[in-house]
Scaffold this motif. Structure first.
Motif, PDB file in Angstrom:
ATOM      1  N   LEU A 170       0.865  -1.177  -0.077  1.00 11.51           N
ATOM      2  CA  LEU A 170      -0.178   0.061   0.122  1.00 11.51           C
ATOM      3  C   LEU A 170       0.861   1.256   0.078  1.00 11.51           C
ATOM      4  CD1 LEU A 170      -2.674   1.366   0.210  1.00 11.51           C
ATOM      5  CD2 LEU A 170      -2.563   1.132   2.717  1.00 11.51           C
ATOM      6  N   ALA A 171       1.898   1.115   0.692  1.00  8.06           N
ATOM      7  CA  ALA A 171       2.622   2.471   0.899  1.00  8.06           C
ATOM      8  C   ALA A 171       3.450   2.772  -0.309  1.00  8.06           C
ATOM      9  CB  ALA A 171       3.824   2.257   1.927  1.00  8.06           C
ATOM     10  N   ASP A 280      12.718   6.268   5.312  1.00 10.29           N
ATOM     11  CA  ASP A 280      13.129   7.828   5.599  1.00 10.29           C
ATOM     12  C   ASP A 280      14.300   7.548   6.595  1.00 10.29           C
ATOM     13  OD1 ASP A 280      13.198  10.745   5.881  1.00 10.29           O
ATOM     14  OD2 ASP A 280      12.506  10.444   8.206  1.00 10.29           O
ATOM     15  N   GLY A 281      15.594   7.794   6.023  1.00 17.01           N
ATOM     16  CA  GLY A 281      16.681   8.024   7.001  1.00 17.01           C
ATOM     17  C   GLY A 281      17.409   9.238   7.138  1.00 17.01           C
ATOM     18  N   SER A 295       8.313   7.309   5.317  1.00 18.69           N
ATOM     19  CA  SER A 295       8.802   6.778   6.596  1.00 18.69           C
ATOM     20  C   SER A 295       8.315   5.762   7.063  1.00 18.69           C
ATOM     21  CB  SER A 295       8.713   8.173   7.673  1.00 18.69           C
ATOM     22  OG  SER A 295       8.921   7.438   9.110  1.00 18.69           O
ATOM     23  N   GLN A 296       9.157   4.846   7.566  1.00 17.51           N
ATOM     24  CA  GLN A 296       8.623   3.446   8.020  1.00 17.51           C
ATOM     25  C   GLN A 296       8.274   3.607   9.416  1.00 17.51           C
ATOM     26  OE1 GLN A 296      10.250  -0.219   6.433  1.00 17.51           O
ATOM     27  NE2 GLN A 296      12.029   0.684   6.495  1.00 17.51           N
ATOM     28  N   ILE A 333       1.927  -0.889  10.999  1.00 13.68           N
ATOM     29  CA  ILE A 333       2.206   0.658  11.423  1.00 13.68           C
ATOM     30  C   ILE A 333       2.093   1.257   9.965  1.00 13.68           C
ATOM     31  CG2 ILE A 333       3.991   2.018  12.199  1.00 13.68           C
ATOM     32  CD1 ILE A 333       3.048   0.024  14.148  1.00 13.68           C
ATOM     33  N   GLU A 334       1.175   2.435  10.292  1.00 13.39           N
ATOM     34  CA  GLU A 334       1.000   3.336   9.033  1.00 13.39           C
ATOM     35  C   GLU A 334       2.406   4.115   8.703  1.00 13.39           C
ATOM     36  OE1 GLU A 334      -2.053   4.364   7.638  1.00 13.39           O
ATOM     37  OE2 GLU A 334      -2.957   2.649   8.711  1.00 13.39           O
ATOM     38  N   THR A 335       2.503   4.046   7.424  1.00 13.29           N
ATOM     39  CA  THR A 335       3.709   4.791   6.835  1.00 13.29           C
ATOM     40  C   THR A 335       3.327   6.205   6.765  1.00 13.29           C
ATOM     41  OG1 THR A 335       3.113   4.223   4.519  1.00 13.29           O
ATOM     42  CG2 THR A 335       4.895   3.041   5.637  1.00 13.29           C
TER      43      THR A 335
END
Lengths: 344, 344
Positions: A170-171, A280-281, A295-296, A333-335
């Motif tokens: 989905l993300a 996301d880093g 972002s995870q 977990i929603e991204t």
DNA sequence: CTGAAAGCGCTTACAG
DNA sequence: CTGAAAGCGCTTACAG
């Protein structure tokens, strides 16, 4: 050098029994006030602290969580550890960390090592090799012995346990859709080799987004990178295809490499080429231009994984060891889409 | 669900004593071959593995190393852990990690927790707050109890123990000298607040390099940043000073921020402004331009720290508990200058 | 109110 | 060749 003092020594010194000392220190009402206070004062003076190992043996629980991850010099994973550590600490647990280095053998060895009494439960993410071999016997074995396992990110359907994941498909879909919404239609995908579970899911999301938007799917616009260090040529070849106006990269290292290659080739980001990355880093935030990412939320994944594990650990205590069907949950977990300069 | 099997169960099942089982499994010659083989076969079949906790209690050592660091989502520290983990693993040790979050209290709490029998020795780097308070009683206490401690990077002279460090002053000196060698003379320093030990040393190196090259020292060219998130203005003000042609940043986050600010102001890196940073991380490699750095070689620091600790742990065993003066060593890990695009 | 005993899971010196 | 006993450091049910 004054070694740590034990109950036995205190007992001897005070000329009482070990039981009396133990009970006094645990504030048992069984013990007379005078004795109790005397013992407590003495113990305090000598900085008595019970030995964790002895307690673990006695209680048959160690109050420590085992973490097994592929690598630690890695933004996402260290973020997850951070989340785990904080929840664990709050609840009085320690964490012991083993690295699999993406090797199946190390993963198995480390799990066996920790499973022999060192920890109460596992939080883990599969190594690449394990995902490739699809051999999970070491995990089911541990679970069979009654040790709870929570898997995160790189999980497998073959194992029945609690899981914390992103909806990678989905993300990816949403990321590609966001590019389409900005008028991009010729979108490339830069991904990893297929056996990494999340890589596959992200590819699926990409494909589906194109389909749903009736954008023709072009296999040549997908490149799979095994090794970051020599992917330059592959990327150059991809970018030479002038038809491309956006690229969805499966991690930020790929994204920044793409941007650098584009720069060299005179392709402007984001004007000529929009770039969006999964994961996301720290690089995305400091790259030029800064990179739009999904972002995870590793910290959150860690927190949730730790909560689930600890909850299970503490609830097991009163469970009467019935052979009830375990009910496992998978938390998604929603991204979060973090818009930066690389998409405009 | 078949719980792990114990010696006791095997003994019962085979109708021999626990001692016999234990000895058989350890291949003692005391035991008759027939019995021994029978026990071994049975144990193998049931996947018997000795309980680590029981062994720890019996042997009075845990074969695990405690690591206490300020943060884990941090390239340098995760690199050090990686180094520690690998040599620990080779030698059959596990690592248990606690974060101090740069808080004195958490550092103390975590040390006390682990010191109560959970580990055999510490590898640690001081929290900022601890360095500020200069209160190290928790560390000397642990050492007094006979538990070895190896400190790395953020160390203190107040504690007598093994240490692994960089020569921060020298490395800074060399960095600044390299700028001077390239014809830069108006060199600024962007550093942290003073109580961080390494920050101070790096400042000293900077000052000395200027002095040795007879370059006038200008206090206005030094800025101290407490919080990375709102340092933009300070850096802008610094860069407005047209007289500056180079800057030495004490970490790569400062460096990349400086480069970005310079870009915005139309200052070209490296042409107008050379930038060099302490701490080689992932950002420097992927920034545009890539950043010249001084690598602290965290992996190597970790490896060395672990080796020193384990050596001490294993040598202690035969030591006859004499009150001999301990001889501690401080190993200096050579830094490495990694030339990239930000200096030309 | 205090203490001896059993036990967590293991090892090993000592008897037999 | 095998096993009972003591012990690592602790807790707790049970006697007294």
């Amino acid at each position: 050098m004054k070694k740590k003092v034990t109950l036995k020594q205190i007992a001897k010194e005070l000329d009482v029994s070990i039981s009396t000392v133990s009970k006094s220190l645990r504030n048992s009402l069984e013990i007379g006030e005078e004795t109790r206070l005397k013992v407590q004062a003495f113990a305090k003076f000598y900085h008595y602290k019970p030995n964790n190992i002895a307690l673990s043996l006695k209680n048959r629980k160690t109050k420590t969580i085992g973490i097994i991850i592929p690598e630690i010099v890695h933004y996402f994973f260290s973020t997850v550890i951070n989340g785990i550590e904080h929840v664990a600490n709050e609840k009085g647990y320690s964490v012991i960390i083993c690295l699999s280095d993406d090797s199946f053998d190390k993963e198995v060895l480390n799990m066996e090592l920790l499973a022999n009494g060192s920890i109460d439960g596992f939080i883990m993410s599969l190594s690449k090799e394990t995902q490739q071999k699809k051999d999970f016997h070491h995990i089911s074995e541990v679970i069979n012995q009654g040790m709870p396992v929570v898997m995160f990110d790189r999980v497998t359907n073959a194992i029945h346990c609690d899981k914390v994941i992103n909806n990678d498909e989905l993300a990816a879909y949403e990321a590609v859709q966001s590019l389409i919404d900005k008028g991009r239609r010729k979108i490339a995908l830069v991904t990893t080799v297929d056996y990494v579970s999340v890589g596959k899911l992200r590819t699926d999301g990409y494909t589906k987004a194109l389909l749903d938007n009736k954008i023709p799917f072009d296999e040549n616009r997908i490149i799979k990178i095994e090794n970051i260090d020599n992917c330059g040529i592959k990327i150059e070849k991809l970018l030479e295809d002038k038809a491309i106006d956006a690229v969805f990269a499966v991690n930020e290292l790929f994204a920044v490499t793409i941007i650098k290659t584009a720069n060299k080739m005179g392709i402007k980001v984001p004007e000529d080429l929009a770039v969006i990355a999964f994961t996301d880093g720290i690089i995305s935030k400091y790259s030029t231009p800064t990179i739009t990412t999904i972002s995870q939320r590793g910290m959150e994944m860690g927190r949730v994984a730790a909560k689930i594990l600890i909850e299970r650990l503490e609830s097991e205590e009163d469970e009467l060891e019935e052979d009830e069907e375990e009910v496992y949950k998978t938390v998604v977990i929603e991204t979060r889409l973090i818009e930066r300069e690389s998409t405009n």
